[in-house]
Design a protein around this motif. Structure first.
Motif, PDB file in Angstrom:
ATOM      1  N   PRO A 110      18.514   2.702  10.767  1.00 36.14           N
ATOM      2  CA  PRO A 110      17.423   3.115   9.873  1.00 36.14           C
ATOM      3  C   PRO A 110      17.852   3.239   8.422  1.00 36.14           C
ATOM      4  O   PRO A 110      17.075   2.937   7.507  1.00 36.14           O
ATOM      5  CB  PRO A 110      17.003   4.480  10.446  1.00 36.14           C
ATOM      6  N   LEU A 111      19.086   3.683   8.181  1.00 36.90           N
ATOM      7  CA  LEU A 111      19.587   3.762   6.811  1.00 36.90           C
ATOM      8  C   LEU A 111      19.716   2.371   6.203  1.00 36.90           C
ATOM      9  O   LEU A 111      19.419   2.160   5.025  1.00 36.90           O
ATOM     10  CB  LEU A 111      20.930   4.491   6.781  1.00 36.90           C
ATOM     11  N   GLU A 112      20.142   1.401   7.011  1.00 36.46           N
ATOM     12  CA  GLU A 112      20.206   0.016   6.528  1.00 36.46           C
ATOM     13  C   GLU A 112      18.797  -0.541   6.318  1.00 36.46           C
ATOM     14  O   GLU A 112      18.541  -1.272   5.355  1.00 36.46           O
ATOM     15  CB  GLU A 112      20.973  -0.844   7.531  1.00 36.46           C
ATOM     16  N   MET A 113      17.878  -0.188   7.207  1.00 33.75           N
ATOM     17  CA  MET A 113      16.491  -0.617   7.065  1.00 33.75           C
ATOM     18  C   MET A 113      15.889  -0.100   5.756  1.00 33.75           C
ATOM     19  O   MET A 113      15.097  -0.776   5.105  1.00 33.75           O
ATOM     20  CB  MET A 113      15.675  -0.098   8.262  1.00 33.75           C
ATOM     21  N   ALA A 114      16.310   1.125   5.391  1.00 32.37           N
ATOM     22  CA  ALA A 114      15.826   1.734   4.143  1.00 32.37           C
ATOM     23  C   ALA A 114      16.630   1.285   2.928  1.00 32.37           C
ATOM     24  O   ALA A 114      16.356   1.725   1.809  1.00 32.37           O
ATOM     25  CB  ALA A 114      15.882   3.252   4.265  1.00 32.37           C
ATOM     26  N   ASN A 115      17.649   0.437   3.165  1.00 34.06           N
ATOM     27  CA  ASN A 115      18.484  -0.105   2.088  1.00 34.06           C
ATOM     28  C   ASN A 115      19.190   0.992   1.297  1.00 34.06           C
ATOM     29  O   ASN A 115      19.306   0.925   0.068  1.00 34.06           O
ATOM     30  CB  ASN A 115      17.655  -0.981   1.145  1.00 34.06           C
ATOM     31  N   ILE A 116      19.665   2.008   2.006  1.00 34.66           N
ATOM     32  CA  ILE A 116      20.437   3.066   1.354  1.00 34.66           C
ATOM     33  C   ILE A 116      21.783   2.509   0.934  1.00 34.66           C
ATOM     34  O   ILE A 116      22.505   1.920   1.738  1.00 34.66           O
ATOM     35  CB  ILE A 116      20.630   4.272   2.296  1.00 34.66           C
ATOM     36  N   LYS A 117      22.107   2.693  -0.335  1.00 30.23           N
ATOM     37  CA  LYS A 117      23.363   2.160  -0.845  1.00 30.23           C
ATOM     38  C   LYS A 117      23.902   3.082  -1.926  1.00 30.23           C
ATOM     39  O   LYS A 117      23.411   4.203  -2.111  1.00 30.23           O
ATOM     40  CB  LYS A 117      23.153   0.743  -1.374  1.00 30.23           C
ATOM     41  N   GLU A 118      24.916   2.622  -2.630  1.00 26.88           N
ATOM     42  CA  GLU A 118      25.589   3.425  -3.656  1.00 26.88           C
ATOM     43  C   GLU A 118      24.570   4.028  -4.628  1.00 26.88           C
ATOM     44  O   GLU A 118      23.760   3.326  -5.220  1.00 26.88           O
ATOM     45  CB  GLU A 118      26.576   2.551  -4.421  1.00 26.88           C
ATOM     46  N   GLY A 119      24.655   5.364  -4.759  1.00 28.69           N
ATOM     47  CA  GLY A 119      23.798   6.055  -5.709  1.00 28.69           C
ATOM     48  C   GLY A 119      22.421   6.428  -5.192  1.00 28.69           C
ATOM     49  O   GLY A 119      21.635   7.041  -5.923  1.00 28.69           O
ATOM     50  N   GLY A 120      22.108   6.083  -3.941  1.00 28.11           N
ATOM     51  CA  GLY A 120      20.786   6.346  -3.395  1.00 28.11           C
ATOM     52  C   GLY A 120      20.560   7.808  -3.049  1.00 28.11           C
ATOM     53  O   GLY A 120      21.481   8.629  -3.051  1.00 28.11           O
ATOM     54  N   SER A 121      19.291   8.118  -2.761  1.00 30.24           N
ATOM     55  CA  SER A 121      18.903   9.483  -2.410  1.00 30.24           C
ATOM     56  C   SER A 121      18.061   9.430  -1.154  1.00 30.24           C
ATOM     57  O   SER A 121      17.112   8.632  -1.075  1.00 30.24           O
ATOM     58  CB  SER A 121      18.113  10.129  -3.553  1.00 30.24           C
ATOM     59  N   ILE A 168      26.725   9.133   7.836  1.00 32.66           N
ATOM     60  CA  ILE A 168      26.672   7.702   7.527  1.00 32.66           C
ATOM     61  C   ILE A 168      25.957   7.453   6.207  1.00 32.66           C
ATOM     62  O   ILE A 168      26.311   6.525   5.461  1.00 32.66           O
ATOM     63  CB  ILE A 168      26.027   6.933   8.688  1.00 32.66           C
ATOM     64  N   ALA A 169      24.965   8.277   5.884  1.00 33.70           N
ATOM     65  CA  ALA A 169      24.312   8.138   4.580  1.00 33.70           C
ATOM     66  C   ALA A 169      25.343   8.257   3.465  1.00 33.70           C
ATOM     67  O   ALA A 169      25.326   7.495   2.489  1.00 33.70           O
ATOM     68  CB  ALA A 169      23.220   9.198   4.419  1.00 33.70           C
ATOM     69  N   LYS A 170      26.255   9.213   3.604  1.00 33.37           N
ATOM     70  CA  LYS A 170      27.315   9.381   2.604  1.00 33.37           C
ATOM     71  C   LYS A 170      28.291   8.208   2.629  1.00 33.37           C
ATOM     72  O   LYS A 170      28.754   7.742   1.582  1.00 33.37           O
ATOM     73  CB  LYS A 170      28.038  10.706   2.849  1.00 33.37           C
ATOM     74  N   LEU A 171      28.614   7.719   3.821  1.00 33.43           N
ATOM     75  CA  LEU A 171      29.527   6.586   3.923  1.00 33.43           C
ATOM     76  C   LEU A 171      28.930   5.336   3.269  1.00 33.43           C
ATOM     77  O   LEU A 171      29.669   4.495   2.748  1.00 33.43           O
ATOM     78  CB  LEU A 171      29.851   6.295   5.398  1.00 33.43           C
ATOM     79  N   LEU A 172      27.613   5.213   3.299  1.00 35.28           N
ATOM     80  CA  LEU A 172      26.957   4.070   2.669  1.00 35.28           C
ATOM     81  C   LEU A 172      26.798   4.240   1.167  1.00 35.28           C
ATOM     82  O   LEU A 172      26.323   3.333   0.481  1.00 35.28           O
ATOM     83  CB  LEU A 172      25.586   3.837   3.310  1.00 35.28           C
ATOM     84  N   GLY A 173      27.169   5.423   0.664  1.00 35.70           N
ATOM     85  CA  GLY A 173      27.174   5.632  -0.778  1.00 35.70           C
ATOM     86  C   GLY A 173      26.061   6.496  -1.331  1.00 35.70           C
ATOM     87  O   GLY A 173      25.916   6.584  -2.559  1.00 35.70           O
ATOM     88  N   ALA A 174      25.262   7.117  -0.480  1.00 37.81           N
ATOM     89  CA  ALA A 174      24.177   7.957  -0.977  1.00 37.81           C
ATOM     90  C   ALA A 174      24.726   9.061  -1.872  1.00 37.81           C
ATOM     91  O   ALA A 174      25.672   9.764  -1.508  1.00 37.81           O
ATOM     92  CB  ALA A 174      23.400   8.571   0.185  1.00 37.81           C
ATOM     93  N   ALA A 175      24.129   9.219  -3.039  1.00 38.11           N
ATOM     94  CA  ALA A 175      24.582  10.238  -3.982  1.00 38.11           C
ATOM     95  C   ALA A 175      24.011  11.609  -3.654  1.00 38.11           C
ATOM     96  O   ALA A 175      24.624  12.630  -3.965  1.00 38.11           O
ATOM     97  CB  ALA A 175      24.178   9.843  -5.401  1.00 38.11           C
ATOM     98  N   HIS A 176      22.833  11.610  -3.026  1.00 41.54           N
ATOM     99  CA  HIS A 176      22.218  12.888  -2.673  1.00 41.54           C
ATOM    100  C   HIS A 176      21.555  12.783  -1.306  1.00 41.54           C
ATOM    101  O   HIS A 176      20.766  11.861  -1.061  1.00 41.54           O
ATOM    102  CB  HIS A 176      21.175  13.315  -3.706  1.00 41.54           C
ATOM    103  N   VAL A 177      21.881  13.746  -0.437  1.00 37.57           N
ATOM    104  CA  VAL A 177      21.300  13.804   0.899  1.00 37.57           C
ATOM    105  C   VAL A 177      20.715  15.190   1.117  1.00 37.57           C
ATOM    106  O   VAL A 177      21.425  16.201   1.038  1.00 37.57           O
ATOM    107  CB  VAL A 177      22.352  13.512   1.995  1.00 37.57           C
ATOM    108  N   LEU A 233      28.975  18.601   7.054  1.00 30.99           N
ATOM    109  CA  LEU A 233      28.927  17.173   7.384  1.00 30.99           C
ATOM    110  C   LEU A 233      28.636  16.313   6.160  1.00 30.99           C
ATOM    111  O   LEU A 233      28.764  15.089   6.227  1.00 30.99           O
ATOM    112  CB  LEU A 233      27.862  16.915   8.453  1.00 30.99           C
ATOM    113  N   GLY A 234      28.222  16.944   5.055  1.00 32.47           N
ATOM    114  CA  GLY A 234      28.009  16.190   3.825  1.00 32.47           C
ATOM    115  C   GLY A 234      26.669  16.381   3.161  1.00 32.47           C
ATOM    116  O   GLY A 234      26.421  15.788   2.095  1.00 32.47           O
ATOM    117  N   ALA A 235      25.768  17.185   3.721  1.00 36.35           N
ATOM    118  CA  ALA A 235      24.463  17.386   3.113  1.00 36.35           C
ATOM    119  C   ALA A 235      24.603  18.085   1.763  1.00 36.35           C
ATOM    120  O   ALA A 235      25.334  19.067   1.637  1.00 36.35           O
ATOM    121  CB  ALA A 235      23.571  18.201   4.035  1.00 36.35           C
TER     122      ALA A 235
END
Length: 347
Positions: free
Chosen positions: A149-160, A177-186, A201-203
């Motif tokens: 689902p994170l890939e479906m949403a195209n979560i990448k570096e700097g995303g929220s 995994i959101a953090k591993l994909l580069g999300a800046a804010h979760v 866990l990274g939230a």
């Protein structure tokens, strides 16, 4: 005749575990063509299996559950163990003796709560030496349902990203995994018992749904501080207002991914006429996990490299599978619930 033990059900009463009994049945073999799996399949001796909500919800779904799976049936999608046999013509590089983990794409007659399973070639990969069978069994559906689902949403570096339901088996993987994909804010929603845990866990931000109105807080944050999200990952499936009002806290062109099931009528409407049903310019996507071997291997390597933590809520003996289901249905598990196979020397 060689035999094996398996948990099976032939009735569909509630609670689901009341239908389960341990039976001794003929041992599975690795045919070149499986009538159930529609493909040559890998015979695997199971060392551990993990439970998912689909294991009990799908069989009990009116009409669908009664006709989907021939009975007697064994529940369970996710497992880890050792390859025992690979038939000729099976599209895999795995060989007998390999340590593996895997998942079924959909429940079928011979599931993971047994001593042996016929693994789908596209859903079985090697288990890294640094991972235990318990860890491997806990990956499968939960980790895939976090990554895809994170890939479906195209979560990448700097995303929220907003994760509604971040403390369960799927949610705990989604946060990481959101953090591993580069999300800046979760931002994560959860109950009070899990606030500090999901932060660990990274939230970046946690909303305690028991103390505040989640949608109200999200709208206020968007208005007061400009907090907008690129995507919402819906792991709960029971908050219709989250989608209906998400255009107020999700950027135009953002994505709302429905992971957990909700009312079929509402889901159908959202897919057909999303612009008229709330969400504004937010795209609606309904998600169903699929097997991609490269993704399973990627997840395992993250765990092996200590980048992704596998959270185990509790391990149960094989004979305690009914207790494991009762705990899963309670909805308070902090991580995955694992059932060990009835064998000495497991790790």
């Amino acid at each position: 005749m060689a035999t094996m033990r398996a948990w099976q059900f032939t009735t569909l009463n509630t609670p689901f575990e009341s239908n389960l009994t341990i039976n001794t049945i003929p041992k599975l073999t690795a045919p070149t063509q499986s009538t159930s799996l529609k493909t040559p399949s890998i015979l695997i001796r199971i060392h551990a299996a993990s439970l998912n909500p689909a294991d009990h919800k799908v069989p009990l779904t009116p009409l669908v559950g009664r006709f989907l799976t021939p009975q007697p049936a064994t529940p369970g999608l996710d497992y880890a163990g050792i390859v025992e046999a690979v038939p000729d013509g099976c599209p895999t590089t795995l060989k007998p003796g390999d340590r593996v983990f895997g998942r079924h794409e959909w429940p079928y007659q011979h599931g993971a709560l047994a001593e042996y399973i016929l693994g789908q070639p596209n859903g079985v990969v090697k288990l890294p030496d640094g991972l235990s069978f318990v860890q491997g069994a806990a990956l499968g559906t939960a980790a895939v349902s976090a990554l895809q689902p994170l890939e479906m949403a195209n979560i990448k570096e700097g995303g929220s990203v907003l994760i509604n339901g971040g403390s369960g088996g799927v949610g705990s993987f989604t946060v990481q995994i959101a953090k591993l994909l580069g999300a800046a804010h979760v931002t994560v929603t959860c109950g009070p018992a899990n606030v500090e845990r999901v932060k660990a866990l990274g939230a970046d931000d946690v909303i305690n749904y028991r103390e505040v109105d989640v949608v109200g807080v999200l709208k206020a944050n968007a208005k007061d501080s400009g907090r907008l999200y690129d995507a919402v990952i819906e792991n709960v499936g029971a908050v219709d207002s989250l989608y209906e009002e998400c255009h107020e806290f999700v950027r135009p062109g953002g994505v709302f991914v429905q992971v957990a099931g909700t009312n079929v009528f509402f889901t159908a409407k959202r897919l057909i006429l999303p612009g008229f049903l709330g969400g504004g310019k937010v795209r609606y996507r309904s998600y169903l996990a699929t097997n991609v071997p490269e993704e399973l291997q990627r997840i395992a390597e993250w765990v092996n490299e200590k980048k992704l933590k596998v959270e185990i809520d509790e391990e149960f003996a094989f004979e305690e599978a009914t207790k494991a289901f009762a705990k899963l249905r309670g909805g308070r598990a902090q991580g995955k619930i694992v059932v060990r196979a009835p064998r000495e020397g497991r790790t």
